[in-house]
Design a protein around this motif. Structure first.
Motif, PDB file in Angstrom:
ATOM      1  N   ASP A 104     -27.513 113.718 -32.286  1.00  0.00           N
ATOM      2  CA  ASP A 104     -27.199 115.132 -32.541  1.00  0.00           C
ATOM      3  C   ASP A 104     -25.923 115.322 -33.341  1.00  0.00           C
ATOM      4  O   ASP A 104     -25.820 116.260 -34.144  1.00  0.00           O
ATOM      5  N   PHE A 105     -24.932 114.441 -33.141  1.00  0.00           N
ATOM      6  CA  PHE A 105     -23.620 114.671 -33.757  1.00  0.00           C
ATOM      7  C   PHE A 105     -23.260 113.682 -34.867  1.00  0.00           C
ATOM      8  O   PHE A 105     -22.187 113.776 -35.457  1.00  0.00           O
ATOM      9  N   CYS A 106     -24.134 112.728 -35.144  1.00  0.00           N
ATOM     10  CA  CYS A 106     -23.904 111.851 -36.297  1.00  0.00           C
ATOM     11  C   CYS A 106     -24.652 112.442 -37.484  1.00  0.00           C
ATOM     12  O   CYS A 106     -25.875 112.328 -37.585  1.00  0.00           O
ATOM     13  N   GLY A 107     -23.903 113.079 -38.364  1.00  0.00           N
ATOM     14  CA  GLY A 107     -24.516 113.747 -39.513  1.00  0.00           C
ATOM     15  C   GLY A 107     -24.334 112.968 -40.806  1.00  0.00           C
ATOM     16  O   GLY A 107     -23.972 111.788 -40.807  1.00  0.00           O
ATOM     17  N   ARG A 108     -24.569 113.651 -41.904  1.00  0.00           N
ATOM     18  CA  ARG A 108     -24.471 113.003 -43.218  1.00  0.00           C
ATOM     19  C   ARG A 108     -23.053 112.523 -43.509  1.00  0.00           C
ATOM     20  O   ARG A 108     -22.859 111.469 -44.118  1.00  0.00           O
ATOM     21  N   LYS A 109     -22.057 113.302 -43.081  1.00  0.00           N
ATOM     22  CA  LYS A 109     -20.664 112.913 -43.323  1.00  0.00           C
ATOM     23  C   LYS A 109     -20.344 111.597 -42.637  1.00  0.00           C
ATOM     24  O   LYS A 109     -19.762 110.685 -43.239  1.00  0.00           O
ATOM     25  N   GLU A 110     -20.704 111.482 -41.368  1.00  0.00           N
ATOM     26  CA  GLU A 110     -20.435 110.251 -40.614  1.00  0.00           C
ATOM     27  C   GLU A 110     -21.207 109.075 -41.206  1.00  0.00           C
ATOM     28  O   GLU A 110     -20.670 107.967 -41.325  1.00  0.00           O
ATOM     29  N   MET A 111     -22.436 109.335 -41.601  1.00  0.00           N
ATOM     30  CA  MET A 111     -23.243 108.271 -42.185  1.00  0.00           C
ATOM     31  C   MET A 111     -22.642 107.806 -43.514  1.00  0.00           C
ATOM     32  O   MET A 111     -22.548 106.601 -43.776  1.00  0.00           O
ATOM     33  N   PHE A 112     -22.207 108.741 -44.339  1.00  0.00           N
ATOM     34  CA  PHE A 112     -21.611 108.409 -45.629  1.00  0.00           C
ATOM     35  C   PHE A 112     -20.324 107.598 -45.457  1.00  0.00           C
ATOM     36  O   PHE A 112     -20.129 106.563 -46.115  1.00  0.00           O
ATOM     37  N   LEU A 113     -19.449 108.044 -44.548  1.00  0.00           N
ATOM     38  CA  LEU A 113     -18.191 107.327 -44.327  1.00  0.00           C
ATOM     39  C   LEU A 113     -18.447 105.941 -43.721  1.00  0.00           C
ATOM     40  O   LEU A 113     -17.772 104.971 -44.061  1.00  0.00           O
ATOM     41  N   GLY A 114     -19.431 105.858 -42.826  1.00  0.00           N
ATOM     42  CA  GLY A 114     -19.779 104.569 -42.239  1.00  0.00           C
ATOM     43  C   GLY A 114     -20.317 103.601 -43.278  1.00  0.00           C
ATOM     44  O   GLY A 114     -20.035 102.396 -43.235  1.00  0.00           O
ATOM     45  N   ILE A 115     -21.089 104.132 -44.228  1.00  0.00           N
ATOM     46  CA  ILE A 115     -21.606 103.296 -45.321  1.00  0.00           C
ATOM     47  C   ILE A 115     -20.457 102.781 -46.188  1.00  0.00           C
ATOM     48  O   ILE A 115     -20.455 101.614 -46.604  1.00  0.00           O
ATOM     49  N   ILE A 116     -19.475 103.630 -46.444  1.00  0.00           N
ATOM     50  CA  ILE A 116     -18.310 103.198 -47.226  1.00  0.00           C
ATOM     51  C   ILE A 116     -17.574 102.070 -46.510  1.00  0.00           C
ATOM     52  O   ILE A 116     -17.190 101.061 -47.122  1.00  0.00           O
ATOM     53  N   ILE A 117     -17.368 102.240 -45.202  1.00  0.00           N
ATOM     54  CA  ILE A 117     -16.724 101.183 -44.407  1.00  0.00           C
ATOM     55  C   ILE A 117     -17.524  99.883 -44.514  1.00  0.00           C
ATOM     56  O   ILE A 117     -16.959  98.794 -44.669  1.00  0.00           O
ATOM     57  N   ILE A 141     -16.268  96.223 -46.006  1.00  0.00           N
ATOM     58  CA  ILE A 141     -16.311  94.984 -45.228  1.00  0.00           C
ATOM     59  C   ILE A 141     -17.101  93.906 -45.972  1.00  0.00           C
ATOM     60  O   ILE A 141     -16.638  92.771 -46.146  1.00  0.00           O
ATOM     61  N   PHE A 142     -18.297  94.246 -46.428  1.00  0.00           N
ATOM     62  CA  PHE A 142     -19.130  93.278 -47.134  1.00  0.00           C
ATOM     63  C   PHE A 142     -18.478  92.832 -48.442  1.00  0.00           C
ATOM     64  O   PHE A 142     -18.564  91.653 -48.818  1.00  0.00           O
ATOM     65  N   GLY A 143     -17.842  93.771 -49.135  1.00  0.00           N
ATOM     66  CA  GLY A 143     -17.190  93.443 -50.404  1.00  0.00           C
ATOM     67  C   GLY A 143     -16.018  92.494 -50.223  1.00  0.00           C
ATOM     68  O   GLY A 143     -15.827  91.569 -51.029  1.00  0.00           O
ATOM     69  N   ILE A 144     -15.241  92.699 -49.177  1.00  0.00           N
ATOM     70  CA  ILE A 144     -14.095  91.817 -48.920  1.00  0.00           C
ATOM     71  C   ILE A 144     -14.577  90.403 -48.586  1.00  0.00           C
ATOM     72  O   ILE A 144     -14.008  89.413 -49.059  1.00  0.00           O
ATOM     73  N   VAL A 145     -15.633  90.308 -47.803  1.00  0.00           N
ATOM     74  CA  VAL A 145     -16.114  88.998 -47.352  1.00  0.00           C
ATOM     75  C   VAL A 145     -16.877  88.256 -48.440  1.00  0.00           C
ATOM     76  O   VAL A 145     -16.680  87.046 -48.645  1.00  0.00           O
ATOM     77  N   LEU A 146     -17.736  88.976 -49.168  1.00  0.00           N
ATOM     78  CA  LEU A 146     -18.628  88.306 -50.132  1.00  0.00           C
ATOM     79  C   LEU A 146     -18.505  88.808 -51.567  1.00  0.00           C
ATOM     80  O   LEU A 146     -19.307  88.423 -52.419  1.00  0.00           O
ATOM     81  N   LYS A 147     -17.557  89.699 -51.797  1.00  0.00           N
ATOM     82  CA  LYS A 147     -17.331  90.250 -53.140  1.00  0.00           C
ATOM     83  C   LYS A 147     -18.587  90.956 -53.664  1.00  0.00           C
ATOM     84  O   LYS A 147     -19.216  91.684 -52.924  1.00  0.00           O
ATOM     85  N   LEU A 148     -18.970  90.753 -54.936  1.00  0.00           N
ATOM     86  CA  LEU A 148     -20.082  91.500 -55.513  1.00  0.00           C
ATOM     87  C   LEU A 148     -21.402  91.219 -54.796  1.00  0.00           C
ATOM     88  O   LEU A 148     -22.230  92.112 -54.608  1.00  0.00           O
ATOM     89  N   PHE A 183     -26.061  96.960 -49.582  1.00  0.00           N
ATOM     90  CA  PHE A 183     -27.012  97.975 -50.055  1.00  0.00           C
ATOM     91  C   PHE A 183     -28.405  97.699 -49.503  1.00  0.00           C
ATOM     92  O   PHE A 183     -29.090  98.606 -49.008  1.00  0.00           O
ATOM     93  N   ILE A 184     -28.824  96.442 -49.560  1.00  0.00           N
ATOM     94  CA  ILE A 184     -30.143  96.075 -49.041  1.00  0.00           C
ATOM     95  C   ILE A 184     -30.212  96.323 -47.530  1.00  0.00           C
ATOM     96  O   ILE A 184     -31.231  96.794 -47.005  1.00  0.00           O
ATOM     97  N   SER A 185     -29.109  96.023 -46.813  1.00  0.00           N
ATOM     98  CA  SER A 185     -29.079  96.240 -45.364  1.00  0.00           C
ATOM     99  C   SER A 185     -29.230  97.718 -45.011  1.00  0.00           C
ATOM    100  O   SER A 185     -29.848  98.064 -43.998  1.00  0.00           O
ATOM    101  N   ILE A 186     -28.682  98.585 -45.830  1.00  0.00           N
ATOM    102  CA  ILE A 186     -28.821 100.028 -45.620  1.00  0.00           C
ATOM    103  C   ILE A 186     -30.269 100.452 -45.828  1.00  0.00           C
ATOM    104  O   ILE A 186     -30.828 101.229 -45.040  1.00  0.00           O
ATOM    105  N   ILE A 187     -30.896  99.911 -46.870  1.00  0.00           N
ATOM    106  CA  ILE A 187     -32.295 100.239 -47.152  1.00  0.00           C
ATOM    107  C   ILE A 187     -33.207  99.733 -46.041  1.00  0.00           C
ATOM    108  O   ILE A 187     -34.123 100.439 -45.588  1.00  0.00           O
ATOM    109  N   THR A 188     -32.966  98.511 -45.573  1.00  0.00           N
ATOM    110  CA  THR A 188     -33.812  97.971 -44.497  1.00  0.00           C
ATOM    111  C   THR A 188     -33.605  98.754 -43.204  1.00  0.00           C
ATOM    112  O   THR A 188     -34.564  98.966 -42.449  1.00  0.00           O
ATOM    113  N   ALA A 189     -32.385  99.198 -42.951  1.00  0.00           N
ATOM    114  CA  ALA A 189     -32.117 100.010 -41.751  1.00  0.00           C
ATOM    115  C   ALA A 189     -32.906 101.309 -41.801  1.00  0.00           C
ATOM    116  O   ALA A 189     -33.516 101.729 -40.798  1.00  0.00           O
TER     117      ALA A 189
END
Length: 250
Positions: free
Chosen positions: A171-184, A188-195, A202-208
């Motif tokens: 009920d309370f996780c909306g588009r804003k929370e989802m967008f910010l969580g995706i940025i986080i 994380i993925f960029g720091i660990v594995l770069k490009l 991106f693929i993990s978001i699509i599969t989710a």
């Protein structure tokens, strides 16, 4: 202060890490706090990597991998695995919606739950072993799982007519929370594995999103159990993708 409160609330809820603080959180705090789910996944990953480093000093790889699977279950309290089992018991019962929801709430474990839990644990064990317990995989597979819970809550409506454990998240996780969580997650993925990490994130978001749509189709919405199921399934898909893409992008 409210950001810290919600972050700690997510650590308390999604892990068994002892934090003896009473935060007096309400439903809104839990739903809005889901933005930090990927960061909680990273904490789990860091602890698993630390455990792996210690165990590898004295044990062979196969035994270390088994202990890491157990360690993951202990760290998460089996929360998401429980949701996965309940979800498969319900969805594969071939019953109407209300009966499925009733089965999912039943504390008893059915055949479908046992089968899916054994399958997931075996796949995770095998892929982690094939990856030689690569540090990046250990760090990121719990993050990919929590991306699943975030996307699942942010793109769904609540399936039950009455209250339930997942209602506040959905009920309370909306588009804003989802967008910010995706940025986080991308950070994380960029720091660990770069490009390569950005591509895998991106693929993990699509599969989710895909797994969420498959699991919620029959019920017309999600429950807390389904959010747990998406978490577990998405991190297993991540491990498989990590292995496959590693053959081409290494």
């Amino acid at each position: 202060m409210i950001i810290f409160k919600r972050f700690v609330a997510m650590v308390q809820f999604f892990t068994s890490i002892p934090i003896p603080v009473n935060l007096n959180c309400d439903e809104r705090d839990y739903g809005k706090g889901l933005v930090f789910a990927p960061a909680v996944g990273l904490i789990i990953g860091v602890l698993l990597l630390a455990l792996c480093s210690v165990l590898k000093l004295v044990l062979p790889l196969k035994i270390v991998t088994a202990f890491l699977i157990v360690g993951y279950i202990v760290l998460t309290g089996g929360l998401h695995l429980d949701g996965l089992g309940d979800t498969f018991d319900g969805l594969f019962s071939n019953r109407p919606k209300e009966k499925i929801l009733e089965i999912m709430r039943d504390s008893r474990v059915g055949t479908n739950a046992v089968l899916v839990l054994i399958s997931i644990v075996l796949i995770n064990y095998t892929v982690l072993l094939e990856l030689d317990l690569m540090p990046a995989a250990l760090l990121l597979f719990p993050v990919a799982g929590r991306i699943g819970s975030l996307i699942g809550a942010g793109t769904s409506v609540y399936a039950r007519k009455n209250e339930g454990l997942g209602k506040s998240f959905i009920d309370f996780c909306g588009r804003k929370e989802m967008f910010l969580g995706i940025i986080i997650s991308f950070i994380i993925f960029g720091i660990v594995l770069k490009l390569k990490g950005l591509l895998i994130a991106f693929i993990s978001i699509i599969t989710a999103w895909t797994v969420t749509k498959i699991l919620t189709r029959k019920l017309g919405g999600a429950t807390g159990d389904i959010l747990g199921a998406v978490c577990e399934l998405n991190q297993t898909v991540f491990l498989l993708l990590f292995y496959v893409l590693g053959q081409f992008l290494s």
